[in-house]
Design an enzyme around this catalytic site. Structure first.
Site, PDB file in Angstrom:
ATOM      1  N   SER A 138      -4.573  -7.590   4.133  1.00 26.42           N
ATOM      2  CA  SER A 138      -3.357  -8.305   4.429  1.00 26.42           C
ATOM      3  C   SER A 138      -4.105  -9.579   5.265  1.00 26.42           C
ATOM      4  CB  SER A 138      -2.370  -7.565   5.324  1.00 26.42           C
ATOM      5  OG  SER A 138      -1.675  -8.242   6.287  1.00 26.42           O
TER       6      SER A 138
ATOM      7  N   HIS B 245      11.863  15.232  -9.591  1.00 28.41           N
ATOM      8  CA  HIS B 245      12.912  14.747  -8.681  1.00 28.41           C
ATOM      9  C   HIS B 245      12.120  13.991  -7.440  1.00 28.41           C
ATOM     10  CE1 HIS B 245      16.208  16.448 -10.737  1.00 28.41           C
ATOM     11  NE2 HIS B 245      15.545  17.565 -10.686  1.00 28.41           N
TER      12      HIS B 245
ATOM     13  N   GLU C 240       0.091  -2.617  -8.398  1.00 25.22           N
ATOM     14  CA  GLU C 240       1.236  -3.280  -8.141  1.00 25.22           C
ATOM     15  C   GLU C 240       1.310  -4.204  -9.091  1.00 25.22           C
ATOM     16  OE1 GLU C 240       1.977  -4.443  -4.048  1.00 25.22           O
ATOM     17  OE2 GLU C 240       1.098  -2.520  -3.493  1.00 25.22           O
TER      18      GLU C 240
ATOM     19  N   LYS D 158      -4.565  -2.993   6.922  1.00 25.14           N
ATOM     20  CA  LYS D 158      -4.036  -2.646   5.557  1.00 25.14           C
ATOM     21  C   LYS D 158      -5.060  -2.862   4.465  1.00 25.14           C
ATOM     22  CE  LYS D 158      -0.424  -2.459   4.485  1.00 25.14           C
ATOM     23  NZ  LYS D 158       0.897  -3.558   4.385  1.00 25.14           N
TER      24      LYS D 158
END
Ligand code: ARG
Length: 457
Positions: free
Chosen positions: A277, A156, A290, A283
Site C-alpha cells: 500500500s 455457507h 483480486e 499491508k
C-alpha cells in the site's frame, strides 16, 4: 492504402468512413494465419489449373517472403489499410503486379476472414490448453505435498467437516481438467475449413476444397456456403469455455484473498506475487487474485457481446460480424494474462499448515464423526445427531470443544459414550477414515494427483 473494391466508386472514401470501417487495428494479429491461408489457396489454384502453376509458385514464394519480413520487422503493416486481408493482398500486388492480382480468384474476404479467425483461435486454444496444463501440474505438486495437511472444509463459509488442503486444491484441479477438455471440444467443431464458401454462394471454379483443408490441417470442409461464411458459433463456444475458466479462477482467487487475510492466515503469498500500500506500511495485498476475480467480468462481457452481435443478423455475412474479433481476442488475451500471473502465484505461495490445523480444531467440525461414533454403538443416526447437537451446545456454554469435554458430560447425555469417543473424533482419524472414492483422505488425494497427471500427459 487503397481499397480492394474501388471500381464502382466515383469518390474517394471519407477519412471518417475508413477510420470507422477499418479493422486493421485488431485483425493485424492474424497476419500469419492470413498469409498461410493465402498460400494454401494459391497452391490449390495452381494445382487445379485455375491459375498457371508458375504464377501460383510466384505468389506462394512472395507470400512466404512477406511473412518473413513482417516477422522480422522489416515490413511494417500499414495501419491505414481497411483490414489485414487488404494489406497483404495489396503488398503482394505491389510486388508482383498482374500475378498478385490473381490470388483472390474464387475467394471472398468473407470466407477468408472466416478461415483466418478459425486458424487464429485454433492456435490460441492450444496455447491456453498448455497454460492450463501448467496450472494442473502446479496444483498436483502442491496437493501431493499437502495430501495430509488438515484444514476445515466449509459450507455457507461455516466450518463444516475436516478435509485436507490437498483435497481442496484437487477440487480446482478437477475443474481445470474439464476446462481443458471443453477447449478440445470447441476446437473439434472449429476445425472445419470454410474456404471455398466464397462471398456466400460458393463459386463456379472447380476448387479442390479438401486439398486446402488438408494443407491447413483441418478435419474437413464446411458443407453449406452460407453457414461457412456466417457461422461464429465457434467464437461463442470458445468465449463460453473461457468464461467458465474465469469462473473457476475467480472462485479460487476469492479463496486465496480470504486465506491471505489475518482472519484466516492459511496462506502467505510470495513477495514477488503480492503488492503493498502507498500509505499503510503493514499491508501485503493479494492484487493478482483480486485482478483475476475482477477480469472475469471482462470475459463474461465478451461472451455477451458475441451473443448479442450474432443474434439478429440475416444470413449471410454482415459487417456486424467484424465485431467478433475484438470480443473474442479480448477474452483470449485476458485468460492468457490471468493464467500467466496466477499459476506462479499459486506455485510460490506458502501454506500455513498450523493455522489450518488450528482452525480445524475450533469449529466442531468433527461433530458428524461424533454422531457416527454413536451410530457405531447401535444408535439410529437421527438420535445420534440430536445427542451430538446437545453436546455441541454444552461445549459452547462451557467454552470447551468436543476434544476437551470430560467423559462424564458425554455420558450424562448418552450412556453409550466411553473413552473411545476421543479417538473417534480425532481430526486425523476423521479425515483418514473418509476413504470412499472422491473423499479427502491422503490416499485419495494422491490417487487424484496420479489421475490428473496422466490426464495431461
Ligand atoms: N474486416 C472484415 C471482417 O473482419 C473482413 C470481411 C469483409 N467483408 C466484407 N464483405 N466487407 O469481418
Amino acid at each position: 492504402m487503397a481499397q480492394l473494391w474501388k471500381g464502382r466508386f466515383k469518390k474517394e472514401l471519407a477519412k471518417e468512413t475508413n477510420d470507422f470501417n477499418s479493422s486493421i487495428g485488431f485483425d493485424s494479429r492474424m497476419f500469419e494465419e492470413d498469409i498461410k491461408g493465402s498460400i494454401a489457396h494459391a497452391t490449390m489454384l495452381g494445382a487445379t489449373g485455375i491459375i498457371e502453376k508458375s504464377e501460383s509458385e510466384k505468389i506462394v514464394n512472395e507470400l512466404d517472403k512477406i511473412l518473413g519480413e513482417i516477422k522480422s520487422g522489416e515490413l511494417s503493416i500499414d495501419m491505414t489499410a481497411e483490414d489485414i486481408h487488404t494489406f497483404i493482398e495489396g503488398e503482394l500486388t505491389s510486388r508482383l503486379g498482374q500475378t498478385g492480382k490473381r490470388l483472390h480468384t474464387a475467394r471472398s474476404r468473407n470466407d477468408q476472414v472466416a478461415l483466418d479467425i478459425r486458424l487464429t483461435l485454433r492456435r490460441e486454444i492450444d496455447e491456453i490448453s498448455e497454460q492450463l496444463k501448467g496450472l494442473v501440474e502446479v496444483l498436483c505438486n502442491k496437493a501431493q505435498e499437502h495430501s495430509s495437511t488438515i484444514m476445515p472444509g466449509y459450507t455457507h463459509l461455516q466450518r463444516a467437516q475436516p478435509i485436507t488442503f490437498g483435497h481442496h486444491l484437487m477440487a480446482y484441479c478437477s475443474m481445470i481438467l474439464r476446462d481443458i477438455d471443453r477447449l478440445g471440444d470447441v476446437k473439434k467443431r472449429m476445425n472445419i475449413c470454410p474456404l471455398g464458401s466464397g462471398a456466400l454462394a460458393g463459386t463456379t471454379y472447380p476448387l479442390d476444397r479438401e486439398m486446402v483443408a488438408d494443407l491447413l490441417g483441418f478435419d474437413g470442409v464446411t458443407q453449406n456456403s452460407l453457414d461457412g461464411v456466417s457461422d461464429r458459433d465457434f467464437c461463442i463456444e470458445l468465449a463460453s469455455a473461457l468464461s467458465l475458466i474465469m469462473v473457476h479462477l475467480s472462485r479460487f482467487s476469492e479463496e486465496i484473498i480470504m486465506w491471505c487475510s489475518w482472519e484466516f492466515k492459511f496462506v502467505e503469498l510470495d513477495d514477488a506475487f503480492s503488492t503493498g500500500s502507498s500509505i499503510m506500511p503493514q499491508k501485503k495485498n493479494p492484487d493478482i487474485a483480486e485482478l483475476v476475480r475482477g477480469k472475469s467480468g471482462r470475459v463474461f462481457g465478451d461472451l455477451t457481446t458475441l451473443l448479442t452481435v450474432m443474434k439478429g443478423i440475416a444470413l449471410a455475412y454482415n459487417k456486424d460480424m467484424q465485431e467478433d474479433k475484438e470480443a473474442i481476442f479480448d477474452a483470449v488475451d485476458t485468460v492468457k494474462m490471468c493464467l500467466t500471473a496466477f499459476t506462479p502465484m499459486i506455485d510460490t505461495m506458502t501454506v500455513l499448515k498450523d493455522n489450518m490445523r488450528l482452525a480445524a480444531a475450533k469449529g466442531f467440525i468433527n461433530a458428524t464423526d461424533c454422531a457416527d461414533y454413536l451410530v457405531g454403538k447401535g444408535l439410529a443416526f437421527r438420535d445420534a445427531y440430536k445427542c451430538t447437537g446437545e453436546l455441541v451446545a454444552l461445549c459452547i456454554d462451557k467454552g470447551l470443544t468436543l476434544e476437551t469435554l470430560p467423559i462424564g458430560e458425554y455420558k450424562a447425555i448418552c450412556d453409550l459414550f466411553d473413552d473411545g469417543v476421543y479417538e473417534a473424533i480425532n481430526l486425523d482419524k476423521c479425515v483418514n477414515d473418509r476413504k470412499v472414492v472422491g473423499s479427502p483422505c491422503s490416499e485419495n488425494v494422491l490417487k487424484q494427483v496420479e489421475i490428473a497427471r496422466n490426464a495431461i500427459k
